[in-house]
Design a protein around this motif. Structure first.
Motif, mmCIF file in Angstrom:
data_model
loop_
_atom_site.group_PDB
_atom_site.id
_atom_site.type_symbol
_atom_site.label_atom_id
_atom_site.label_comp_id
_atom_site.label_asym_id
_atom_site.label_seq_id
_atom_site.Cartn_x
_atom_site.Cartn_y
_atom_site.Cartn_z
ATOM 1 N N UNK A 98 0.833 -1.205 0.000
ATOM 2 C CA UNK A 98 0.000 0.000 0.000
ATOM 3 C C UNK A 98 0.871 1.260 0.000
ATOM 4 N N UNK A 99 1.960 1.225 0.769
ATOM 5 C CA UNK A 99 2.857 2.372 0.827
ATOM 6 C C UNK A 99 3.503 2.635 -0.538
ATOM 7 N N UNK A 100 3.778 1.592 -1.289
ATOM 8 C CA UNK A 100 4.332 1.771 -2.638
ATOM 9 C C UNK A 100 3.350 2.525 -3.538
ATOM 10 N N UNK A 136 3.887 11.869 2.326
ATOM 11 C CA UNK A 136 4.098 12.075 3.758
ATOM 12 C C UNK A 136 2.935 11.485 4.543
ATOM 13 N N UNK A 137 1.722 11.720 4.063
ATOM 14 C CA UNK A 137 0.543 11.150 4.725
ATOM 15 C C UNK A 137 0.574 9.628 4.655
ATOM 16 N N UNK A 153 0.474 7.114 7.763
ATOM 17 C CA UNK A 153 -0.568 6.085 7.878
ATOM 18 C C UNK A 153 0.043 4.685 7.921
ATOM 19 N N UNK A 154 1.140 4.459 7.195
ATOM 20 C CA UNK A 154 1.816 3.163 7.243
ATOM 21 C C UNK A 154 2.370 2.890 8.638
ATOM 22 N N UNK A 212 4.495 13.411 13.741
ATOM 23 C CA UNK A 212 3.379 12.754 13.047
ATOM 24 C C UNK A 212 3.533 11.233 13.059
ATOM 25 N N UNK A 213 4.753 10.745 12.908
ATOM 26 C CA UNK A 213 5.006 9.296 12.926
ATOM 27 C C UNK A 213 4.806 8.752 14.341
ATOM 28 N N UNK A 214 5.318 9.465 15.341
ATOM 29 C CA UNK A 214 5.140 9.020 16.732
ATOM 30 C C UNK A 214 3.666 8.996 17.111
#
Length: 181
Positions: free
Chosen positions: A38-40, A45-46, A50-51, A82-84
């Protein structure tokens, strides 16, 4: 998401696709490879945010440990806000005690160092998201363990004390509601 089934009047946009991937992860129906696929397709950035949340939502104690370690015991710098945040939210996406209970002692032991390693805004949100209130009634003595944390950390930052106190109140409300049924 693969286009083989259409829902009349509903397009599977990027946000809905990530919602579905995260739900599948939480249900144990998708793993890192599926998230990578899905990330591919959405390496924005979003999509990266989300990944991270989807990876943290993967069912199982190992995935939860990996998510917790990435924010509480990072190899290097603390991840971007945002990742945290997404990781902390994904970590909490489980109501299976066997996923989160093995982390409980480390969450409580590492809560303060994690909090103190981040900016106050990031720390406050992250601590709120990871607090193990979902384990109320599923882990014996959860409230006593949180009370013990409060006693042992009376000198912690006041905002962290507030997060833990509010978490304890939510645990107690949940326990009372469970007893009322």
């Amino acid at each position: 998401m693969d286009g083989t089934t259409a829902i009349s009047g509903r397009e599977i946009d990027s946000e809905l696709a990530w919602d579905l991937v995260t739900a599948l992860a939480q249900a144990g129906r998708i793993d890192d490879a599926g998230i990578d696929d899905r990330l591919a397709q959405d390496n924005s950035t979003a999509g990266q945010r989300r990944a991270a949340g989807a990876r943290a939502a993967i069912a199982g104690a190992d995935a939860k440990r990996r998510a917790w370690d990435s924010i509480a015991h990072p190899d290097g710098a603390v991840p971007p806000n945002a990742i945290a945040f997404a990781t902390a939210l994904g970590l909490g996406r489980s109501h299976r005690p066997e996923d989160l209970e093995p982390l409980l002692d480390d969450i409580l032991a590492s809560l303060r160092p994690m909090y103190e390693s981040m900016s106050s805004f990031m720390a406050l949100r992250t601590a709120n998201y990871v607090f193990p209130t979902a384990l109320a009634g599923r882990v014996d003595g959860l409230d006593a363990r949180v009370e013990a944390w409060l006693e042992a950390n009376a000198d912690a930052p006041s905002t962290l004390i507030k997060v833990v106190t509010e978490g304890l109140d939510e645990i107690r409300r949940s326990l009372r509601a469970q007893q009322a049924r």
